[in-house]
Enzyme design. Structure first.
Site, short mmCIF file in Angstrom:
data_model
loop_
_atom_site.label_atom_id
_atom_site.label_comp_id
_atom_site.label_asym_id
_atom_site.label_seq_id
_atom_site.Cartn_x
_atom_site.Cartn_y
_atom_site.Cartn_z
N LYS A 1 0.86 -1.18 0.00
CA LYS A 1 0.00 0.00 0.00
C LYS A 1 0.90 1.23 0.00
O LYS A 1 1.67 1.44 0.94
CB LYS A 1 -0.88 -0.01 1.26
CG LYS A 1 -1.73 1.25 1.39
CD LYS A 1 -2.52 1.26 2.68
CE LYS A 1 -2.94 2.67 3.04
NZ LYS A 1 -3.48 2.78 4.38
N GLY B 1 -6.95 9.02 10.52
CA GLY B 1 -7.07 9.04 11.97
C GLY B 1 -8.10 10.01 12.52
O GLY B 1 -8.27 10.12 13.73
N ALA C 1 -8.97 5.51 5.31
CA ALA C 1 -8.68 6.68 6.13
C ALA C 1 -9.89 7.54 6.43
O ALA C 1 -10.62 7.95 5.52
CB ALA C 1 -7.61 7.55 5.49
N THR D 1 -7.99 3.34 13.00
CA THR D 1 -8.17 4.15 14.21
C THR D 1 -9.54 3.95 14.85
O THR D 1 -9.66 3.89 16.07
CB THR D 1 -7.95 5.63 13.87
OG1 THR D 1 -6.67 5.76 13.25
CG2 THR D 1 -7.98 6.50 15.11
#
Lengths: 66, 260, 392
Positions: B101, B162, B188, B211
């Protein structure tokens, strides 16, 4: 002799191979990769790779990440 | 339009097929929880980062990941294509497959990906035989360049990494889903199962989250919640969402009265 | 008279390139043909058509539903949607242009076409002076876009000749389109250099077996070379490409599907390309009054045009002069964005004083001049636009 491992000065005996260095540091060969003077070393070459004074070595492994 | 739901609904990336459409991130939580999280997430792919190895045989994350799970090393820490390529090559040398990635950031505040460098790194790594999954800011032209460069999927961000803010880039991700012939994996910023579900309803091929799970009260239960949400979203997408009534859409005057 | 190629055994292989024809490595033809062959329009129901109208994006499957017989009873509903899409993308602009036939020599034997090489018609080719005179006459009407047409004869109207016509056109017009025999990409690049920006090639029918029986001799017989014309034109640097099937030659639903899907795939492969559709139905030609549009009646024609619109809402759609004033006035309200005016499909008819006059390709149904069409557009509350093009 003096070499750099992961950014730190390390002293070790003359004629040591990568294989011994990695073992001495307690790494499982199956979980790491090694860069020796900016060249990636295939695992099968660890045993024949003799380290010299001033060499720069990076030993990396995986950790958690996204 | 029957027959749209195929019996075998596989996610195919670079010739490898997966039943799970949930890619789990492994950052920010203790090693002991990883196995349970992977199992409850039903994940078949997990991301990892490459770092300098500590001396002295400390616990390694690889010992905690269930067998059979595909490892997706990222290039986090790379600030340009050259560094990303270096990290990718080292990751492959560890010996856990060809997936990578690409993640290139040169902004430490928002951690937004550098699309231009990402294209360059993709071009190089594809030629070296990697299965390249670039993380990117959702831009159609960039996605096309990545596709032409041979990327195996495209991973647009939903929100800053995050941030748990959800689908801030919804409209742009939708464009990628509509126009790009590769799996679009939303990566994300996905902060809750409902957001993952919405991404899947839109037609995303998979969702990647880290996260949201790592910072949850109960990591294992949250991993499972995401699994169900992603499955629900996928099934809804395949079923074809029902119509949304437009306000005042009734016909004004007939347009076809002229026909003979 | 006996024509050699009327016997199938005397015809050349229509799927094999002839010497000099550029063969593109492209997957598009195979994809279009496979999907067209698999298209089973009878499986679609009213529910599928309504679902297609409700979808945010029209998928190829939705396009199939919109072209199916199940959509015919829903034409009014489809028209409302098509109109919304048209206005969303084009506002109330309707573009005007005129075709200019500069030659009608043709080396092809296509049994339905008035220009075919065995049809005894008056042949003509305008010289540069005559081209300039015709263009002056057209430019005087206020038009700024011209579509240059030739019959398909490389011998009589070579690329150099067409290039010269483009250069002259450049003096009088802002937008130049071409409807000529297919050429190689380097030749398209040359014509682009000479001033042309748009290339339209009618595939006529996407059923290669039917195609073979209709195009019995000449370069046009080579199905794949014609199919890949648009892609070669884009490789040659053209800004836009036009697509069409001549509806009524074969199963019009399948042909319309293939036309739209062909454009769809090329748009995805060449995202910068501007896409256009033409929607011709078969018309009677000189010396063959048996040809008539068969199953493509007005509702079916409108269905196809509206399906193109909803499937590719940003594409230009031209409504042919083969259609009558009533149809054209109404179709620009719903889906078409481009209309020709002051049309003459013969050779050298714009000035009218030339000795060098050639016969027409087909019969037109709408003979209105530019002013009349302009007013008709205004009367519908729409805005005639001569060109909105910026050269860069």
């Amino acid at each position: 002799m003096d070499i750099m491992v992961n950014g730190e000065h390390v002293s070790c005996e003359e004629g040591i191979t990568l294989e011994s260095l990695v073992a001495k540091r307690g790494h499982d060969v199956r979980q790491i990769a090694v860069e020796w003077n900016e060249r990636i070393v295939p695992k099968e070459e660890y045993g024949t790779s003799v380290i010299h004074q001033g060499d720069v070595i990076e030993i990396v492994t995986f950790m958690g990440g996204g | 339009m029957s027959g749209r739901i195929e019996k075998e609904d596989k996610l195919v990336i670079g010739g490898h097929s997966f039943d799970s459409r949930f890619i789990l991130g492994s950052g920010k939580y203790s090693l002991e929880l990883i196995q349970a999280a992977v199992e409850h997430a039903g994940a078949q792919m997990i991301t990892l980062a490459l770092r300098r190895a500590n001396q002295g045989g400390m616990a390694n994350i690889l010992d905690y990941i269930p067998k059979g799970v595909t490892l997706l090393p990222n290039t986090s820490g790379a600030r340009n294509a050259e560094e990303a390529v270096r990290i990718a090559r080292l990751s492959r040398e560890v010996g856990c497959g060809d997936f990578v990635k690409i993640e290139i950031m040169r902004d430490s505040k928002y951690l937004l990906p550098d699309n231009a460098e990402t294209i360059k790194a993709t071009e190089i790594l594809v030629k070296e035989g990697f299965v390249v999954m670039p993380y990117m800011y959702p831009d159609l032209n960039v996605a096309r360049d990545l596709q032409n460069a041979g990327a195996a999927s495209v991973m647009p961000l939903a929100a800053p990494i995050g941030s748990n803010k959800g689908l801030c880039t919804r409209e742009f991700i939708q464009i990628l889903i509509d126009e790009i012939d590769l799996p679009i994996i939303v990566d994300a910023g996905i902060g809750a199962p409902s957001q993952a579900c919405e991404a899947m309803e839109m037609g995303a091929a998979a969702v990647m989250a880290n996260t949201a799970i790592a910072t949850a009260g109960d990591i294992v239960q949250m991993a499972e919640s995401f699994k169900f949400a992603i499955q629900a979203g996928r099934q809804a997408y395949l079923s074809g969402l029902g119509r949304v009534m437009e306000k005042g859409a009734s016909a004004s005057s007939p347009l076809t009265g002229f026909l003979q | 008279m006996e024509i050699r190629e009327d016997l199938p055994e005397n015809r050349i292989d229509h799927m094999a390139y002839l010497p000099g024809m550029e063969a593109l490595e492209s997957e598009v033809q195979q994809k279009v043909i496979e999907r067209m062959e698999a298209y089973d329009y009878d499986k679609y129901t009213e529910k599928d058509v309504k679902a297609a109208l409700a979808h945010r994006e029209c998928t190829p499957e939705d396009f199939e539903a919109l072209l199916s017989p199940a959509a015919l009873p829903l034409l009014e509903e489809i028209a409302q949607k098509a109109q919304q899409e048209t206005r969303k993308h084009f506002g109330n602009s309707i573009y005007m242009f005129t075709p200019l036939y500069i030659a009608n020599y043709c080396e092809n034997y296509c049994i339905y076409c008035g220009f075919n090489c065995h049809n005894k018609i008056r042949r003509a080719k305008l010289n540069e002076t005559e081209i300039e005179q015709e263009m002056q006459a057209i430019a005087k009407t206020g038009l700024q876009e011209v579509l240059l047409l030739t019959g398909e004869s490389r011998k009589m109207s070579d690329v150099k000749y067409i290039g010269e016509a483009c250069k002259i056109a450049k003096k009088y017009f802002k937008v130049i389109g071409l409807e000529i025999y297919p050429v190689n990409s380097d030749e398209y690049a040359y014509l682009h250099q000479c001033g042309a920006d748009y290339v339209t090639v009618f595939q006529e029918t996407y059923n290669s077996d039917k195609y073979e029986t209709l195009h019995r001799a000449g370069h046009k017989r080579i199905f794949p070379y014609r199919f890949h014309s648009q892609e070669r034109a884009l490789k040659g640097g053209m800004r836009g490409v036009g697509f069409a099937a001549l509806l009524g030659l074969d199963d019009f639903r399948k042909d319309a599907f293939a036309t739209g899907y062909h454009a769809y795939l090329l748009q995805r492969k060449y995202p910068h390309a501007e896409i256009a559709f033409s929607c011709p139905r078969l018309r009677p030609i000189i010396n063959n009054d048996k040809i008539n549009p068969k199953d493509v009646h007005e509702p079916q024609l409108l269905q196809v045009i509206m399906a193109y619109r909803i499937f590719m809402p940003f594409a230009n759609i031209t409504i042919s002069t083969r259609e009558c004033e009533r149809v054209r006035n109404n179709v620009i309200k719903i889906a078409a964005t481009k209309i020709s005016a002051g049309v003459s499909v013969g050779i050298g008819e714009h000035t009218g004083d030339s000795e060098n006059v050639g016969d027409a390709q087909f019969e037109i149904s709408d003979g209105r001049n530019v002013e009349e069409v302009y007013q008709a557009i205004r009367n519908e509350g729409l805005q005639p636009v001569m060109s909105d093009y910026i050269y860069v």
